[in-house]
Design a protein around this motif. Structure first.
Motif, PDB file in Angstrom:
ATOM      1  N   ALA A   1       0.867  -1.175   0.000  1.00  0.00           N
ATOM      2  CA  ALA A   1       0.000   0.000   0.000  1.00  0.00           C
ATOM      3  C   ALA A   1       0.911   1.234   0.000  1.00  0.00           C
ATOM      4  CB  ALA A   1      -0.896   0.000   1.231  1.00  0.00           C
ATOM      5  N   GLU A   2       0.406   2.353  -0.491  1.00  0.00           N
ATOM      6  CA  GLU A   2       1.247   3.540  -0.620  1.00  0.00           C
ATOM      7  C   GLU A   2       1.899   3.973   0.699  1.00  0.00           C
ATOM      8  OE1 GLU A   2       0.725   7.856  -2.556  1.00  0.00           O
ATOM      9  OE2 GLU A   2       0.095   6.143  -3.783  1.00  0.00           O
ATOM     10  N   PRO A   3       1.214   3.910   1.842  1.00  0.00           N
ATOM     11  CA  PRO A   3       1.898   4.286   3.093  1.00  0.00           C
ATOM     12  C   PRO A   3       3.101   3.378   3.401  1.00  0.00           C
ATOM     13  CG  PRO A   3      -0.477   4.280   3.426  1.00  0.00           C
ATOM     14  CD  PRO A   3      -0.227   3.680   2.068  1.00  0.00           C
ATOM     15  N   GLN A   4       2.981   2.084   3.116  1.00  0.00           N
ATOM     16  CA  GLN A   4       4.100   1.175   3.355  1.00  0.00           C
ATOM     17  C   GLN A   4       5.231   1.434   2.363  1.00  0.00           C
ATOM     18  OE1 GLN A   4       0.850   0.028   3.573  1.00  0.00           O
ATOM     19  NE2 GLN A   4       1.009   0.010   5.796  1.00  0.00           N
TER      20      GLN A   4
ATOM     21  N   ARG B   1       5.996   4.332   1.113  1.00  0.00           N
ATOM     22  CA  ARG B   1       6.670   5.538   1.627  1.00  0.00           C
ATOM     23  C   ARG B   1       7.559   5.197   2.819  1.00  0.00           C
ATOM     24  NH1 ARG B   1       1.480   8.378   0.580  1.00  0.00           N
ATOM     25  NH2 ARG B   1       1.896   9.704  -1.212  1.00  0.00           N
ATOM     26  N   MET B   2       7.072   4.324   3.700  1.00  0.00           N
ATOM     27  CA  MET B   2       7.869   3.916   4.855  1.00  0.00           C
ATOM     28  C   MET B   2       9.121   3.166   4.402  1.00  0.00           C
ATOM     29  SD  MET B   2       6.924   1.701   8.321  1.00  0.00           S
ATOM     30  CE  MET B   2       5.531   1.005   7.512  1.00  0.00           C
TER      31      MET B   2
ATOM     32  N   LYS C   1      10.719   3.516   1.591  1.00  0.00           N
ATOM     33  CA  LYS C   1      11.624   4.531   1.048  1.00  0.00           C
ATOM     34  C   LYS C   1      12.351   5.263   2.175  1.00  0.00           C
ATOM     35  CE  LYS C   1      11.677   8.904  -1.413  1.00  0.00           C
ATOM     36  NZ  LYS C   1      10.879   9.904  -2.144  1.00  0.00           N
ATOM     37  N   ARG C   2      11.618   5.719   3.180  1.00  0.00           N
ATOM     38  CA  ARG C   2      12.248   6.445   4.299  1.00  0.00           C
ATOM     39  C   ARG C   2      13.286   5.579   5.005  1.00  0.00           C
ATOM     40  NH1 ARG C   2       6.914   8.071   5.188  1.00  0.00           N
ATOM     41  NH2 ARG C   2       6.720   6.616   6.919  1.00  0.00           N
TER      42      ARG C   2
ATOM     43  N   ARG D   1       6.864   2.380  -9.162  1.00  0.00           N
ATOM     44  CA  ARG D   1       5.557   1.697  -9.220  1.00  0.00           C
ATOM     45  C   ARG D   1       5.535   0.825 -10.475  1.00  0.00           C
ATOM     46  NH1 ARG D   1       4.044   6.993  -7.901  1.00  0.00           N
ATOM     47  NH2 ARG D   1       3.191   7.132  -5.802  1.00  0.00           N
TER      48      ARG D   1
END
Length: 102
Positions: A61-64, A66-67, A69-70, A98
């Motif tokens: 999912a997009e939040p994961q 982003r996590m 990547k961070r 993606r």
């Protein structure tokens, strides 16, 4: 990207002069792996040797995403603090996009 692939190819050829690709069936995906005439070079690329050629896919999912990547960028920053003058230089390339390469 071409220069990074060249670095990796030269390091592989230092160990064995002839390399090729192996296609193996995993539980979910087929895997294209680099290896010599004995088979995939898992011992070299997945072992303790500081050489890594890895391309993978995962469904996030997009939040994961982003996590991920961070965390990768944080690790990259942390590792930069380990630098030692006169030591071997390493190149690390991180690409997160993606989509799938199917």
């Amino acid at each position: 990207m071409n220069e990074i692939a060249g670095f990796a190819a030269r390091q592989l050829q230092e160990r064995h002069p002839v390399w090729g690709f192996w296609l193996s069936q995993g539980e979910v995906y087929s895997n294209l792996e680099v290896g010599d005439r004995r088979g995939p070079a898992r011992d070299l690329l997945e072992g303790d040797e500081p050489l890594m050629l890895t391309v993978g896919a995962m469904q996030l999912a997009e939040p994961q995403a982003r996590m991920l990547k961070r965390r990768l960028l944080d690790l990259f920053t942390e590792a930069a603090s380990w630098e030692t003058g006169g030591a071997t230089e390493y190149t690390l390339s991180l690409i997160l996009v993606r989509g799938s390469v199917e």
